[in-house]
Design a protein around this motif. Structure first.
Motif, PDB file in Angstrom:
ATOM      1  N   UNK A  81       7.586   1.884   2.111  1.00 28.37           N
ATOM      2  CA  UNK A  81       8.665   2.102   1.149  1.00 28.37           C
ATOM      3  C   UNK A  81       8.093   2.276  -0.252  1.00 28.37           C
ATOM      4  N   UNK A  82       7.200   1.387  -0.662  1.00 30.69           N
ATOM      5  CA  UNK A  82       6.614   1.506  -1.997  1.00 30.69           C
ATOM      6  C   UNK A  82       5.802   2.799  -2.112  1.00 30.69           C
ATOM      7  N   UNK A 142      15.357  -5.027   1.032  1.00 21.60           N
ATOM      8  CA  UNK A 142      14.046  -5.557   1.421  1.00 21.60           C
ATOM      9  C   UNK A 142      13.104  -5.569   0.216  1.00 21.60           C
ATOM     10  N   UNK A 143      13.080  -4.461  -0.526  1.00 19.40           N
ATOM     11  CA  UNK A 143      12.236  -4.375  -1.714  1.00 19.40           C
ATOM     12  C   UNK A 143      12.692  -5.361  -2.782  1.00 19.40           C
ATOM     13  N   UNK A 144      13.987  -5.435  -2.977  1.00 16.66           N
ATOM     14  CA  UNK A 144      14.543  -6.325  -3.994  1.00 16.66           C
ATOM     15  C   UNK A 144      14.179  -7.771  -3.691  1.00 16.66           C
ATOM     16  N   UNK A 145      14.276  -8.169  -2.438  1.00 13.40           N
ATOM     17  CA  UNK A 145      13.939  -9.545  -2.055  1.00 13.40           C
ATOM     18  C   UNK A 145      12.461  -9.826  -2.321  1.00 13.40           C
ATOM     19  N   UNK A 146      11.606  -8.872  -2.008  1.00 14.29           N
ATOM     20  CA  UNK A 146      10.171  -9.049  -2.248  1.00 14.29           C
ATOM     21  C   UNK A 146       9.890  -9.182  -3.744  1.00 14.29           C
ATOM     22  N   UNK A 147      10.460  -8.292  -4.535  1.00 13.36           N
ATOM     23  CA  UNK A 147      10.265  -8.341  -5.985  1.00 13.36           C
ATOM     24  C   UNK A 147      10.831  -9.620  -6.590  1.00 13.36           C
ATOM     25  N   UNK A 148      11.988 -10.029  -6.115  1.00 16.48           N
ATOM     26  CA  UNK A 148      12.638 -11.234  -6.643  1.00 16.48           C
ATOM     27  C   UNK A 148      11.791 -12.478  -6.393  1.00 16.48           C
TER      28      UNK A 148
END
Length: 118
Positions: free
Chosen positions: A9-10, A79-85
């Motif tokens: 994704x990234x 999924x990305x938001x949770x990782x960044x958070x």
């Protein structure tokens, strides 16, 4: 262990054209031709960008009569938001500890300065 889709994704979002496509798909589904319209590149080039986004799980294509709209899969963004958070919270906690330590050191310096002045 991290979700294996995260790197894909990234990597997919590392390209500004693909980020723009995701931004546009957040507003509404669109065909590859519609997505290609504002760019000075071929439909095939945009189709390759959409394929990268699709392989990363960010978009999907469906069939709607004669159209094949591209749809944003918002749960992958979650999924990305949770990782960044998670890492944002860790960084904020580290900054709070540093601020508390600096305040404690400053308080100790103030006490020593007051003692020397007396």
């Amino acid at each position: 262990m991290e979700d294996p889709r995260l790197s894909a994704v990234f990597a997919a979002l590392a390209d500004p054209t693909r980020r723009d496509i995701v931004t546009r798909l957040a507003a509404a589904d669109a065909t590859v031709g519609e997505l290609a319209a504002p760019y000075d590149v071929s439909v095939q080039a945009i189709s390759k960008h959409v394929k990268v986004l699709e392989d990363a799980g960010l978009v999907s294509r469906t069939r709607d009569a004669q159209r094949r709209p591209v749809h944003l899969e918002a749960e992958v963004l979650d999924l990305m938001t949770a990782w960044l958070e998670r890492y944002r919270r860790r960084a904020e906690e580290r900054h709070r500890r540093i601020d508390a330590l600096l305040a404690e050191l400053q308080h100790g310096t103030d006490d020593q300065t007051e003692g020397a002045a007396s």
